[in-house]
Design a protein around this motif. Structure first.
Motif, PDB file in Angstrom:
ATOM      1  N   GLU A  74       0.839  -1.206   0.000  1.00 34.61           N
ATOM      2  CA  GLU A  74       0.000   0.000   0.000  1.00 34.61           C
ATOM      3  C   GLU A  74       0.871   1.251   0.000  1.00 34.61           C
ATOM      4  OE1 GLU A  74      -2.882   0.063   3.139  1.00 34.61           O
ATOM      5  OE2 GLU A  74      -3.156   2.231   3.002  1.00 34.61           O
ATOM      6  N   ARG A  75       1.879   1.250   0.881  1.00 33.09           N
ATOM      7  CA  ARG A  75       2.767   2.424   0.970  1.00 33.09           C
ATOM      8  C   ARG A  75       3.610   2.573  -0.282  1.00 33.09           C
ATOM      9  NH1 ARG A  75       6.213   1.321   5.805  1.00 33.09           N
ATOM     10  NH2 ARG A  75       7.201   3.245   5.126  1.00 33.09           N
ATOM     11  N   PHE A  76       4.035   1.442  -0.854  1.00 31.87           N
ATOM     12  CA  PHE A  76       4.863   1.473  -2.063  1.00 31.87           C
ATOM     13  C   PHE A  76       4.105   2.150  -3.218  1.00 31.87           C
ATOM     14  CE2 PHE A  76       5.821  -0.788  -6.103  1.00 31.87           C
ATOM     15  CZ  PHE A  76       7.127  -0.339  -6.292  1.00 31.87           C
ATOM     16  N   PHE A  77       2.879   1.677  -3.490  1.00 32.16           N
ATOM     17  CA  PHE A  77       2.135   2.239  -4.619  1.00 32.16           C
ATOM     18  C   PHE A  77       1.709   3.683  -4.356  1.00 32.16           C
ATOM     19  CE2 PHE A  77       1.752  -2.130  -6.211  1.00 32.16           C
ATOM     20  CZ  PHE A  77       1.944  -1.899  -7.569  1.00 32.16           C
ATOM     21  N   LEU A  78       1.419   3.991  -3.094  1.00 30.78           N
ATOM     22  CA  LEU A  78       1.043   5.369  -2.781  1.00 30.78           C
ATOM     23  C   LEU A  78       2.219   6.308  -3.030  1.00 30.78           C
ATOM     24  CD1 LEU A  78      -1.490   6.832  -1.794  1.00 30.78           C
ATOM     25  CD2 LEU A  78      -0.616   6.619   0.532  1.00 30.78           C
ATOM     26  N   SER A  79       3.432   5.885  -2.590  1.00 29.34           N
ATOM     27  CA  SER A  79       4.623   6.720  -2.799  1.00 29.34           C
ATOM     28  C   SER A  79       4.998   6.799  -4.264  1.00 29.34           C
ATOM     29  CB  SER A  79       5.814   6.154  -2.017  1.00 29.34           C
ATOM     30  OG  SER A  79       5.540   6.094  -0.665  1.00 29.34           O
ATOM     31  N   LEU A  80       4.882   5.675  -4.946  1.00 26.40           N
ATOM     32  CA  LEU A  80       5.358   5.594  -6.330  1.00 26.40           C
ATOM     33  C   LEU A  80       4.394   6.253  -7.313  1.00 26.40           C
ATOM     34  CD1 LEU A  80       7.688   4.158  -8.026  1.00 26.40           C
ATOM     35  CD2 LEU A  80       5.975   2.391  -8.484  1.00 26.40           C
ATOM     36  N   THR A  81       3.095   5.983  -7.135  1.00 29.41           N
ATOM     37  CA  THR A  81       2.124   6.409  -8.154  1.00 29.41           C
ATOM     38  C   THR A  81       1.050   7.348  -7.631  1.00 29.41           C
ATOM     39  OG1 THR A  81       0.603   4.575  -7.698  1.00 29.41           O
ATOM     40  CG2 THR A  81       2.380   4.141  -9.256  1.00 29.41           C
ATOM     41  N   GLY A  82       0.961   7.486  -6.303  1.00 29.64           N
ATOM     42  CA  GLY A  82      -0.108   8.299  -5.735  1.00 29.64           C
ATOM     43  C   GLY A  82      -1.442   7.568  -5.706  1.00 29.64           C
ATOM     44  N   MET A  83      -1.441   6.278  -6.006  1.00 27.53           N
ATOM     45  CA  MET A  83      -2.696   5.525  -6.078  1.00 27.53           C
ATOM     46  C   MET A  83      -2.971   4.785  -4.778  1.00 27.53           C
ATOM     47  SD  MET A  83      -2.112   4.051  -9.931  1.00 27.53           S
ATOM     48  CE  MET A  83      -3.638   3.186 -10.222  1.00 27.53           C
ATOM     49  N   VAL A  84      -4.218   4.846  -4.320  1.00 32.66           N
ATOM     50  CA  VAL A  84      -4.626   4.097  -3.132  1.00 32.66           C
ATOM     51  C   VAL A  84      -4.871   2.634  -3.533  1.00 32.66           C
ATOM     52  CG1 VAL A  84      -5.586   6.099  -1.943  1.00 32.66           C
ATOM     53  CG2 VAL A  84      -7.044   4.759  -3.469  1.00 32.66           C
ATOM     54  N   PRO A  85      -4.869   1.696  -2.541  1.00 31.73           N
ATOM     55  CA  PRO A  85      -4.959   0.269  -2.890  1.00 31.73           C
ATOM     56  C   PRO A  85      -6.172  -0.092  -3.753  1.00 31.73           C
ATOM     57  CG  PRO A  85      -4.416   0.510  -0.578  1.00 31.73           C
ATOM     58  CD  PRO A  85      -4.676   1.882  -1.095  1.00 31.73           C
ATOM     59  N   GLN A  86      -7.355   0.475  -3.443  1.00 34.17           N
ATOM     60  CA  GLN A  86      -8.536   0.151  -4.245  1.00 34.17           C
ATOM     61  C   GLN A  86      -8.311   0.523  -5.698  1.00 34.17           C
ATOM     62  OE1 GLN A  86      -8.273   1.943  -1.313  1.00 34.17           O
ATOM     63  NE2 GLN A  86     -10.307   2.777  -0.934  1.00 34.17           N
ATOM     64  N   GLN A  87      -7.643   1.660  -5.900  1.00 33.05           N
ATOM     65  CA  GLN A  87      -7.381   2.144  -7.257  1.00 33.05           C
ATOM     66  C   GLN A  87      -6.396   1.209  -7.973  1.00 33.05           C
ATOM     67  OE1 GLN A  87      -5.994   6.169  -6.828  1.00 33.05           O
ATOM     68  NE2 GLN A  87      -6.415   6.651  -8.973  1.00 33.05           N
ATOM     69  N   VAL A  88      -5.343   0.826  -7.253  1.00 32.66           N
ATOM     70  CA  VAL A  88      -4.330  -0.063  -7.847  1.00 32.66           C
ATOM     71  C   VAL A  88      -4.959  -1.399  -8.227  1.00 32.66           C
ATOM     72  CG1 VAL A  88      -2.164  -1.310  -7.437  1.00 32.66           C
ATOM     73  CG2 VAL A  88      -2.455   1.002  -6.550  1.00 32.66           C
ATOM     74  N   ASN A  89      -5.763  -1.942  -7.314  1.00 30.62           N
ATOM     75  CA  ASN A  89      -6.366  -3.253  -7.575  1.00 30.62           C
ATOM     76  C   ASN A  89      -7.336  -3.198  -8.751  1.00 30.62           C
ATOM     77  OD1 ASN A  89      -4.896  -4.118  -5.403  1.00 30.62           O
ATOM     78  ND2 ASN A  89      -6.601  -4.051  -3.959  1.00 30.62           N
ATOM     79  N   ALA A  90      -8.146  -2.120  -8.809  1.00 25.57           N
ATOM     80  CA  ALA A  90      -9.078  -1.981  -9.937  1.00 25.57           C
ATOM     81  C   ALA A  90      -8.300  -1.783 -11.240  1.00 25.57           C
ATOM     82  CB  ALA A  90     -10.026  -0.807  -9.692  1.00 25.57           C
ATOM     83  N   TYR A  91      -7.236  -0.991 -11.167  1.00 25.06           N
ATOM     84  CA  TYR A  91      -6.399  -0.747 -12.352  1.00 25.06           C
ATOM     85  C   TYR A  91      -5.836  -2.064 -12.877  1.00 25.06           C
ATOM     86  CZ  TYR A  91      -2.272   0.811 -14.968  1.00 25.06           C
ATOM     87  OH  TYR A  91      -1.304   0.991 -15.936  1.00 25.06           O
ATOM     88  N   TRP A  92      -5.289  -2.871 -11.975  1.00 22.62           N
ATOM     89  CA  TRP A  92      -4.664  -4.117 -12.422  1.00 22.62           C
ATOM     90  C   TRP A  92      -5.689  -5.145 -12.883  1.00 22.62           C
ATOM     91  CZ3 TRP A  92      -0.642  -5.399 -14.718  1.00 22.62           C
ATOM     92  CH2 TRP A  92       0.549  -4.735 -14.500  1.00 22.62           C
ATOM     93  N   SER A  93      -6.867  -5.128 -12.270  1.00 24.73           N
ATOM     94  CA  SER A  93      -7.891  -6.063 -12.743  1.00 24.73           C
ATOM     95  C   SER A  93      -8.296  -5.690 -14.165  1.00 24.73           C
ATOM     96  CB  SER A  93      -9.087  -6.081 -11.800  1.00 24.73           C
ATOM     97  OG  SER A  93      -9.784  -4.861 -11.828  1.00 24.73           O
ATOM     98  N   ARG A  94      -8.363  -4.379 -14.450  1.00 18.54           N
ATOM     99  CA  ARG A  94      -8.705  -3.951 -15.810  1.00 18.54           C
ATOM    100  C   ARG A  94      -7.644  -4.423 -16.810  1.00 18.54           C
ATOM    101  NH1 ARG A  94      -7.358   0.679 -18.811  1.00 18.54           N
ATOM    102  NH2 ARG A  94      -6.585   1.897 -17.059  1.00 18.54           N
ATOM    103  N   LEU A  95      -6.371  -4.227 -16.457  1.00 23.00           N
ATOM    104  CA  LEU A  95      -5.309  -4.632 -17.394  1.00 23.00           C
ATOM    105  C   LEU A  95      -5.285  -6.142 -17.590  1.00 23.00           C
ATOM    106  CD1 LEU A  95      -4.392  -1.727 -17.356  1.00 23.00           C
ATOM    107  CD2 LEU A  95      -2.054  -2.506 -16.948  1.00 23.00           C
TER     108      LEU A  95
END
Lengths: 144, 429
Positions: A74-95
């Protein structure tokens, strides 16, 4: 300092070592044999968001992730991309479910990520800064 | 028939390729942890209830069939999908995705929505051959994936009229990444087919030949912008809709006015040789707090029986930790007026002719859509791989604009308003 106090302090110290403090920086690591010496936020972000599958030198990257419920992730993606976990998970499910690219391989814990990075010249992973040693190379440090 | 055989064989060939292909040695160095196989699944369990039990029942998309019990139903939004992928080499993958969802005519063959081999000759180019997802609009190729969407379902005024999910053919995507943005140019060519329900409950097998889709997308920071164009045509040998023969009989009688009206109604039921053109523009913004998405689309088609007009929607959500309330508005405006009876067929030709006229007038408006919807709801990400959504929709349908509903044959198509509440759970793994 009596024996009980010493025992309690010992326990606290052991817990701190077992669970690195939440404010410890997260570092991105590669194999020491990799020609990659450092990477930018954009380059690491491209790998972890599936926008690129190769290192800056064109070599194929074996990208390792941590479990979806991991606080470090959670901290990694927030620092790296500014994305919260729900956003990252939805993004990756789409891809993933549009067949564009598969998500990075999730490993059970940081220790496994480090083991894999040590063994694979083309691997990349992320862990707490105080988990690393000379057997891996830090290519990016993410400040929170 | 040849095409059907090719389609059925496609997954079998893919399965063989996936099983026998060697794995690139440099990639799998940790056999216990890093597999060349990938398996994923997603699904939605949704239950919706209309505010009133009426003659019109809700469908999420035209490919869903009439069901008189639809005032409360699990069917419109529930679906489950399984995806299996095999990495054949560093550049080549094979993917099969099977989706079980409510359809007017569900078969094993049409449940295989993807079955393709993709190859990346360079890092910037990806070519896929086989059955791929139709990709024109912002959500086109993942409209079943509820977990990746803010609302319970893609707005029906925008996605409900698009019956084609899969394309048998090939596509190529070229991506170019700069420091500022990532560009993607994608082209698809091939053939699509699906089944849709007609006004009388019969099923029309709709085929689209010579499909050409082109999209251009730009992603930068929290923004995503996508423009799409699509062109397709139906073949000349599509079976006529059921009323064409009796209408032709009236047209041949030579009754002044009435025969011309019958001929015009018969022409209005043509499906063969239709040319569709879609033009769309969509944008989304998500900065982890606000999530905004909007699309515009223009559909033109040279046959009255098929959907044409303009569609648009706007959805806005705001995250509060794991909960995101949202609101959405959408609209479809047709580009033609409703069909109106011109002459009194009963008076001159008897009650049977009058009944034929009434049902024919209604049938030509089967696909006419004129409605707008306001929706409010909330999404709660209660688990890293699952979300619960609740949504209230208020539909406002204009007279003879019920193309997105399944109506009783005898029901009046007057202007109406309906409300619906839906609760759903979306999940992936």
């Amino acid at each position: 300092m009596n024996a009980t106090t010493k025992h309690l302090l010992g326990c606290v110290l052991a817990l701190m070592l077992a669970h690195p403090p939440a404010h410890a920086d997260i570092v991105v690591v590669v194999n020491p044999a990799s020609p990659i010496k450092s990477m930018s936020v954009q380059q690491v972000s491209d790998l972890y968001l599936g926008r690129s599958r190769v290192f800056p030198n064109g070599e194929y990257a074996l990208v390792f992730d941590l479990p979806r419920d991991s606080v470090v992730r959670e901290r990694f993606f927030l620092s790296l991309t500014g994305m919260v976990p729900q956003q990252v998970n939805a993004y990756w499910s789409r891809l993933m479910f549009t067949g564009q690219v598969l998500p990075p391989q999730p490993m059970p814990d940081e220790r496994t990520v480090l083991q894999l990075v040590r063994r694979n010249p083309g691997a990349i992973g992320y862990v707490h800064e105080n988990s690393v040693d000379a057997t891996v190379r830090v290519v990016l440090k993410l400040k929170e | 028939m040849m095409m059907t055989k090719r389609i059925v064989m496609c997954p079998a060939v893919l399965a063989w390729v996936m099983v026998v292909s060697p794995v690139h040695a440099a990639e799998v160095t940790e056999p216990d942890l890093v597999s060349s196989w990938s398996v994923g699944a997603y699904g939605t369990l949704g239950y919706s209830q209309l505010g009133t039990q009426g003659a019109h029942t809700f469908i999420r998309e035209l490919g869903q069939g009439p069901d008189p019990s639809r005032s409360r139903s699990w069917l419109p939004d529930s679906r489950v999908a399984l995806q299996v992928g095999k990495k054949i080499s560093a550049q080549t993958d094979a993917v099969v995705q099977v989706v079980a969802r409510d359809k007017v005519k569900a078969t094993v063959e049409n449940s295989i929505e993807w079955a393709y081999v993709s190859h990346r000759p360079t890092e910037n180019l990806n070519v896929r051959i086989g059955r791929v997802g139709v990709d024109v609009f912002l959500l086109s190729d993942y409209r079943s994936l509820g977990y990746a969407q803010t609302t319970v379902r893609p707005n029906v005024e925008f996605y409900g009229f698009q019956p084609f999910y899969a394309l048998d053919g090939l596509d190529a995507t070229y991506t170019h990444t700069t420091d500022a943005a990532r560009w993607s140019l994608k082209a698809q060519v091939g053939r699509s087919q699906t089944d849709v329900a007609l006004f009388d409950g019969s099923v029309l097998h709709l085929i689209a030949n010579d499909v050409v889709d082109v999209t251009l997308a730009r992603e930068w920071g929290p923004w995503r912008l996508k423009a799409g164009l699509s062109s397709m045509k139906t073949p000349d040998d599509v079976a006529p809709v059921p009323l064409k023969d009796p209408l032709a009989g009236i047209a041949a009688l030579g009754v002044p006015g009435i025969s011309q009206e019958a001929a015009a109604l018969a022409r209005g039921m043509e499906v063969k040789g239709a040319h569709f053109n879609y033009a769309a523009l969509g944008a989304s913004f998500d900065d982890s707090v606000w999530s905004v998405q909007a699309e515009l689309c223009r559909i033109t088609v040279n046959q009255k029986m098929l959907v044409s007009g303009s569609a648009a929607y706007l959805t806005v959500g705001r995250r509060f930790a794991s909960v995101m309330p949202f609101a959405s508005v959408s609209r479809f405006a047709p580009d033609r007026e409703a069909t109106v009876a011109q002459h009194n067929w009963s008076a001159l030709l008897g009650p049977q002719a009058g009944a034929l006229q009434a049902v024919s007038v209604r049938a030509t408006d089967t696909a006419r859509i004129e409605q707008r919807t306001v929706s409010f709801g909330a999404r709660w990400d209660f688990h890293p791989q699952a979300a619960l959504k609740v949504q209230w929709d208020r539909f406002h349908i204009q007279q003879s604009g019920y193309g997105l509903w399944r109506s009783d044959v005898s029901a009046a198509l007057n202007e109406g308003r309906m409300s619906m509440v839906t609760a759903s759970i979306d999940w992936t793994f």
